[in-house]
Design a protein around this motif. Structure first.
Motif, PDB file in Angstrom:
ATOM      1  N   LEU A 101      74.410  -6.870 116.566  1.00  0.00           N
ATOM      2  CA  LEU A 101      73.173  -6.935 115.721  1.00  0.00           C
ATOM      3  C   LEU A 101      73.220  -5.931 114.437  1.00  0.00           C
ATOM      4  O   LEU A 101      73.656  -4.778 114.582  1.00  0.00           O
ATOM      5  N   GLU A 102      73.239  -6.379 112.986  1.00  0.00           N
ATOM      6  CA  GLU A 102      73.281  -5.496 111.938  1.00  0.00           C
ATOM      7  C   GLU A 102      71.927  -4.298 111.821  1.00  0.00           C
ATOM      8  O   GLU A 102      70.747  -4.848 112.382  1.00  0.00           O
ATOM      9  N   SER A 103      71.980  -3.129 111.289  1.00  0.00           N
ATOM     10  CA  SER A 103      71.171  -2.156 111.187  1.00  0.00           C
ATOM     11  C   SER A 103      70.192  -2.708 110.058  1.00  0.00           C
ATOM     12  O   SER A 103      70.207  -3.532 109.162  1.00  0.00           O
ATOM     13  N   ALA A 104      68.922  -2.038 109.897  1.00  0.00           N
ATOM     14  CA  ALA A 104      67.984  -2.345 108.878  1.00  0.00           C
ATOM     15  C   ALA A 104      68.633  -2.063 107.482  1.00  0.00           C
ATOM     16  O   ALA A 104      68.448  -2.988 106.466  1.00  0.00           O
ATOM     17  N   GLU A 105      69.466  -0.972 107.304  1.00  0.00           N
ATOM     18  CA  GLU A 105      69.971  -0.665 105.946  1.00  0.00           C
ATOM     19  C   GLU A 105      70.990  -1.665 105.581  1.00  0.00           C
ATOM     20  O   GLU A 105      71.175  -2.162 104.408  1.00  0.00           O
ATOM     21  N   LYS A 106      71.926  -2.076 106.407  1.00  0.00           N
ATOM     22  CA  LYS A 106      72.799  -3.298 106.171  1.00  0.00           C
ATOM     23  C   LYS A 106      72.270  -4.538 105.827  1.00  0.00           C
ATOM     24  O   LYS A 106      72.505  -5.253 105.003  1.00  0.00           O
ATOM     25  N   ARG A 107      71.095  -4.882 106.434  1.00  0.00           N
ATOM     26  CA  ARG A 107      70.176  -5.987 106.086  1.00  0.00           C
ATOM     27  C   ARG A 107      69.718  -5.597 104.880  1.00  0.00           C
ATOM     28  O   ARG A 107      69.830  -6.885 104.112  1.00  0.00           O
ATOM     29  N   ARG A 108      69.197  -4.616 104.364  1.00  0.00           N
ATOM     30  CA  ARG A 108      68.679  -4.663 102.960  1.00  0.00           C
ATOM     31  C   ARG A 108      69.632  -4.816 101.838  1.00  0.00           C
ATOM     32  O   ARG A 108      69.366  -5.361 100.998  1.00  0.00           O
ATOM     33  N   GLU A 109      70.792  -4.288 102.211  1.00  0.00           N
ATOM     34  CA  GLU A 109      72.016  -4.303 101.180  1.00  0.00           C
ATOM     35  C   GLU A 109      72.356  -5.759 100.928  1.00  0.00           C
ATOM     36  O   GLU A 109      72.445  -6.451 100.133  1.00  0.00           O
ATOM     37  N   ARG A 110      72.225  -6.489 102.340  1.00  0.00           N
ATOM     38  CA  ARG A 110      72.742  -7.874 102.234  1.00  0.00           C
ATOM     39  C   ARG A 110      71.742  -8.576 101.326  1.00  0.00           C
ATOM     40  O   ARG A 110      72.043  -9.579 100.655  1.00  0.00           O
ATOM     41  N   GLN A 111      70.388  -8.411 101.579  1.00  0.00           N
ATOM     42  CA  GLN A 111      69.546  -9.258 100.985  1.00  0.00           C
ATOM     43  C   GLN A 111      69.483  -8.702  99.432  1.00  0.00           C
ATOM     44  O   GLN A 111      69.119  -9.744  98.602  1.00  0.00           O
ATOM     45  N   GLN A 112      69.810  -7.590  99.111  1.00  0.00           N
ATOM     46  CA  GLN A 112      69.915  -7.219  97.584  1.00  0.00           C
ATOM     47  C   GLN A 112      71.148  -7.806  96.896  1.00  0.00           C
ATOM     48  O   GLN A 112      70.923  -8.540  95.666  1.00  0.00           O
ATOM     49  N   GLN A 113      72.269  -7.993  97.679  1.00  0.00           N
ATOM     50  CA  GLN A 113      73.337  -8.732  97.324  1.00  0.00           C
ATOM     51  C   GLN A 113      73.032 -10.184  96.945  1.00  0.00           C
ATOM     52  O   GLN A 113      73.457 -10.406  95.893  1.00  0.00           O
ATOM     53  N   GLU A 114      72.383 -10.539  97.767  1.00  0.00           N
ATOM     54  CA  GLU A 114      71.693 -12.308  98.101  1.00  0.00           C
ATOM     55  C   GLU A 114      71.131 -12.371  96.610  1.00  0.00           C
ATOM     56  O   GLU A 114      71.326 -13.319  95.946  1.00  0.00           O
ATOM     57  N   GLN A 115      70.131 -11.374  96.540  1.00  0.00           N
ATOM     58  CA  GLN A 115      69.180 -11.575  95.235  1.00  0.00           C
ATOM     59  C   GLN A 115      69.876 -11.687  93.877  1.00  0.00           C
ATOM     60  O   GLN A 115      69.872 -12.324  92.897  1.00  0.00           O
ATOM     61  N   GLU A 116      70.976 -10.603  93.752  1.00  0.00           N
ATOM     62  CA  GLU A 116      71.733 -10.341  92.605  1.00  0.00           C
ATOM     63  C   GLU A 116      72.436 -11.809  92.425  1.00  0.00           C
ATOM     64  O   GLU A 116      72.621 -12.137  91.254  1.00  0.00           O
ATOM     65  N   LEU A 117      73.200 -12.225  93.395  1.00  0.00           N
ATOM     66  CA  LEU A 117      74.083 -13.500  93.306  1.00  0.00           C
ATOM     67  C   LEU A 117      73.040 -14.485  92.962  1.00  0.00           C
ATOM     68  O   LEU A 117      73.573 -15.166  91.895  1.00  0.00           O
ATOM     69  N   ALA A 118      71.839 -14.737  93.455  1.00  0.00           N
ATOM     70  CA  ALA A 118      71.020 -15.900  93.107  1.00  0.00           C
ATOM     71  C   ALA A 118      70.641 -15.663  91.347  1.00  0.00           C
ATOM     72  O   ALA A 118      70.582 -16.720  90.665  1.00  0.00           O
ATOM     73  N   LYS A 119      70.290 -14.357  90.962  1.00  0.00           N
ATOM     74  CA  LYS A 119      70.034 -14.255  89.584  1.00  0.00           C
ATOM     75  C   LYS A 119      71.162 -14.545  88.770  1.00  0.00           C
ATOM     76  O   LYS A 119      70.902 -14.903  87.719  1.00  0.00           O
ATOM     77  N   HIS A 120      72.307 -13.983  89.215  1.00  0.00           N
ATOM     78  CA  HIS A 120      73.555 -14.193  88.432  1.00  0.00           C
ATOM     79  C   HIS A 120      73.612 -15.759  88.235  1.00  0.00           C
ATOM     80  O   HIS A 120      74.076 -16.129  86.970  1.00  0.00           O
ATOM     81  N   ILE A 121      73.694 -16.219  89.395  1.00  0.00           N
ATOM     82  CA  ILE A 121      73.753 -18.112  89.248  1.00  0.00           C
ATOM     83  C   ILE A 121      72.850 -18.824  88.382  1.00  0.00           C
ATOM     84  O   ILE A 121      73.157 -19.476  87.723  1.00  0.00           O
ATOM     85  N   ALA A 122      71.645 -18.010  88.444  1.00  0.00           N
ATOM     86  CA  ALA A 122      70.562 -18.584  87.439  1.00  0.00           C
ATOM     87  C   ALA A 122      70.755 -18.499  85.919  1.00  0.00           C
ATOM     88  O   ALA A 122      70.364 -19.204  85.187  1.00  0.00           O
ATOM     89  N   GLU A 123      71.044 -17.207  85.617  1.00  0.00           N
ATOM     90  CA  GLU A 123      71.744 -16.909  84.478  1.00  0.00           C
ATOM     91  C   GLU A 123      72.675 -17.805  83.951  1.00  0.00           C
ATOM     92  O   GLU A 123      72.674 -18.451  82.661  1.00  0.00           O
ATOM     93  N   GLU A 124      73.594 -18.241  84.652  1.00  0.00           N
ATOM     94  CA  GLU A 124      74.634 -18.765  84.342  1.00  0.00           C
ATOM     95  C   GLU A 124      74.419 -20.423  84.089  1.00  0.00           C
ATOM     96  O   GLU A 124      74.754 -20.958  83.121  1.00  0.00           O
ATOM     97  N   ASP A 125      73.257 -20.891  84.958  1.00  0.00           N
ATOM     98  CA  ASP A 125      72.898 -22.145  84.542  1.00  0.00           C
ATOM     99  C   ASP A 125      71.994 -22.278  83.416  1.00  0.00           C
ATOM    100  O   ASP A 125      72.056 -23.231  82.513  1.00  0.00           O
ATOM    101  N   ASP A 126      71.330 -21.088  82.841  1.00  0.00           N
ATOM    102  CA  ASP A 126      70.653 -20.970  81.691  1.00  0.00           C
ATOM    103  C   ASP A 126      71.529 -21.085  80.406  1.00  0.00           C
ATOM    104  O   ASP A 126      71.225 -21.793  79.589  1.00  0.00           O
ATOM    105  N   ASP A 127      72.705 -20.468  80.546  1.00  0.00           N
ATOM    106  CA  ASP A 127      73.666 -20.506  79.525  1.00  0.00           C
ATOM    107  C   ASP A 127      74.147 -21.747  79.403  1.00  0.00           C
ATOM    108  O   ASP A 127      74.421 -22.288  78.176  1.00  0.00           O
ATOM    109  N   GLU A 128      74.560 -22.621  80.288  1.00  0.00           N
ATOM    110  CA  GLU A 128      75.194 -23.880  80.124  1.00  0.00           C
ATOM    111  C   GLU A 128      74.049 -24.615  79.297  1.00  0.00           C
ATOM    112  O   GLU A 128      74.253 -25.651  78.698  1.00  0.00           O
ATOM    113  N   PHE A 129      72.729 -24.676  79.722  1.00  0.00           N
ATOM    114  CA  PHE A 129      71.829 -25.561  78.763  1.00  0.00           C
ATOM    115  C   PHE A 129      71.617 -25.004  77.554  1.00  0.00           C
ATOM    116  O   PHE A 129      70.958 -25.527  76.397  1.00  0.00           O
TER     117      PHE A 129
END
Length: 491
Positions: A463-491
């Motif tokens: 089982l992952e610790s709480a810190e690792k879980r927060r880091e993973r969630q933060q990385q997932e949010q940044e990756l989602a934001k980056h993908i959203a910005e790329e989609d806006d640039d295409e339009f």
């Protein structure tokens, strides 16, 4: 301090390790006494056991003057113990003689006013062993009684090892003088005292001595009542456990519980040390009889073990007679070795074997003949009676009823007709045997799974610790934001 004690123990052990490299026997005995005293001070029972082991190694070399010298150098002059023990080991004219003893030892004994009870009991034990080795059984009997009276006045746990040895030789000396019945009450009293004092080694030893006492007079019911009502803790002595299993096997044999008797006797024979050849011979004698009563034939190697071939010869010939099913040969063997069987107290069991011999012979006859007259059956079984044909008919009928043979009796024509042996594979027996083997394997697998042991909290490592879980969630949010910005640039 511990290092100093260890060095002292090692030095004493080194001096005792080579009894043939001469310091004298007297110095060896003094070193053993020092080991006993060391065990009392440190309360280490292993030192007591080691001291007894050293005494057993030099007991055959002991001489009267050596024992007298040891008693005079160990016990205070004028003490009751010294006045009691000296007459046992020396003649009247030798008591007042000067024995070659080092001056230092005499100097110590003259100023010694008291002595440890353990050393006093050790001197009793040494004299008792010396008397038994010299076959002075009456003196040994008197000496052991004095040692028991002295032990009853003491209550020290450091005496347990020495007391257990005293109990054994006390019973042994009375057995050698054919007076075991006299001490049964004393042994019961000692066993009750050992139970109250939580002396577990003493309880084991005294229980075995009481069982031996009862079995010596064939009092099997009393032995079983005592055994069943006595609480046994985990065994503290391998030798006492072997003796208990042997006595239990004998009791179970007389009670017709042959399966339990076989297990106890075989276990006692396996656990017994190789040096105890006499004990192992007795276990094998009773185990052979029990296996024959169960319908089994002991392996030939059982009777050909080194050092046992001559002693087990009567039982080997008896086994051969049972295996063949020859009633006449069985009778001859029983008469030839009747004195041996009476001495081993197996005569009554051999009388029970007669039925097994008849059943084996009858089975061989049913296999050899498809039809045979009852007169011939009586002749082949060597039945000796006024009406052998009637006896043969009743024997055959009982064997058919018990399932020993598969046949029918034609009363009109007076013969026994065996049924034809069918193909076993046309029945359900192979299927049932295969099913039992599968069930055994499955049960073994299930027990092995239940017995598995996992390290504590092993599942938490995955089982992952709480810190690792927060880091993973933060990385997932940044990756989602980056993908959203790329989609806006295409339009």
């Amino acid at each position: 301090m511990a290092d100093v004690n260890m060095k002292e123990e090692e030095s004493i052990a080194a001096e005792l390790a080579h009894p043939s490299s001469p310091p004298l026997l007297l110095s060896h005995l003094k070193n053993v006494a020092a080991l006993v005293e060391k065990g009392v001070v440190s309360k280490e029972m292993r030192l007591m056991v080691r001291a007894m082991r050293h005494v057993m190694s030099i007991r055959r070399k002991l001489k009267g003057p050596t024992v007298v010298s040891f008693l005079k150098s160990t016990l205070p002059s004028g003490s009751d113990a010294l006045s009691r023990l000296l007459p046992y080991v020396s003649k009247e004219e030798e008591i007042g003689m000067d024995i070659d003893t080092p001056s230092s030892a005499l100097h110590v004994s003259s100023h010694k006013q008291s002595i440890l009870p353990e050393l006093e009991i050790f001197t009793y034990l040494l004299v008792l062993i010396f008397l038994l080795d010299k076959k002075s059984y009456d003196k040994a009997k008197a000496c052991s009684s004095g040692a028991i009276k002295r032990l009853q006045q003491l209550n020290r746990r450091t005496l347990d090892v020495l007391a257990a040895r005293i109990y054994f030789y006390y019973s042994y000396s009375y057995e050698l003088t054919n007076s075991l019945a006299e001490i049964r009450g004393t042994l019961l009293l000692l066993h009750r005292t050992a139970t109250l004092h939580h002396d577990e080694l003493g309880q084991e030893t005294l229980l075995n001595l009481l069982l031996r006492n009862y079995l010596h007079y064939n009092l099997y019911d009393q032995a079983e009542k005592l055994r069943s009502k006595t609480q046994r803790a985990e065994s503290h002595s391998h030798q006492q456990l072997c003796r208990y299993l042997y006595y239990l096997g004998r009791i179970r044999t007389i009670q017709l519980e042959y399966t339990d008797a076989k297990d106890s006797l075989m276990q006692a024979a396996r656990k017994a040390p190789l040096s105890a050849s006499g004990f192992r011979i007795q276990c094998n004698k009773w185990a052979a009889i029990v296996r024959l009563l169960l319908g089994e034939i002991p392996e030939r190697t059982t009777f050909m073990q080194p050092g046992m071939r001559k002693a087990l010869r009567p039982y080997f010939e008896l086994t051969n007679a049972v295996r063949i099913g020859d009633l006449e040969l069985f009778r001859q063997v029983a008469e030839k070795f009747s004195s041996t069987f009476y001495t081993d107290k197996t005569h009554n069991l051999i009388v029970r074997l007669r039925h097994n011999v008849i059943r084996t012979g009858l089975r061989n006859i049913s296999i050899s003949y498809s039809r045979i007259s009852l007169t011939d059956v009586a002749a082949k079984l060597h039945l000796v009676s006024a009406t052998p044909v009637d006896d043969a008919e009743s024997i055959v009928t009982k064997a058919i009823r018990d399932g020993g043979i598969d046949a029918i009796v034609d009363h009109a024509n007076g013969w026994m007709q065996s049924k034809e042996t069918g193909d076993i594979y046309s029945t359900q027996e192979p299927q049932l045997a295969f099913h039992s083997r599968i069930a055994f394997c499955l049960n073994t697998h299930n027990e092995a799974v239940k017995a598995l042991r996992f390290p504590p909290n092993a599942h938490k490592k995955e089982l992952e610790s709480a810190e690792k879980r927060r880091e993973r969630q933060q990385q997932e949010q940044e990756l989602a934001k980056h993908i959203a910005e790329e989609d806006d640039d295409e339009f």
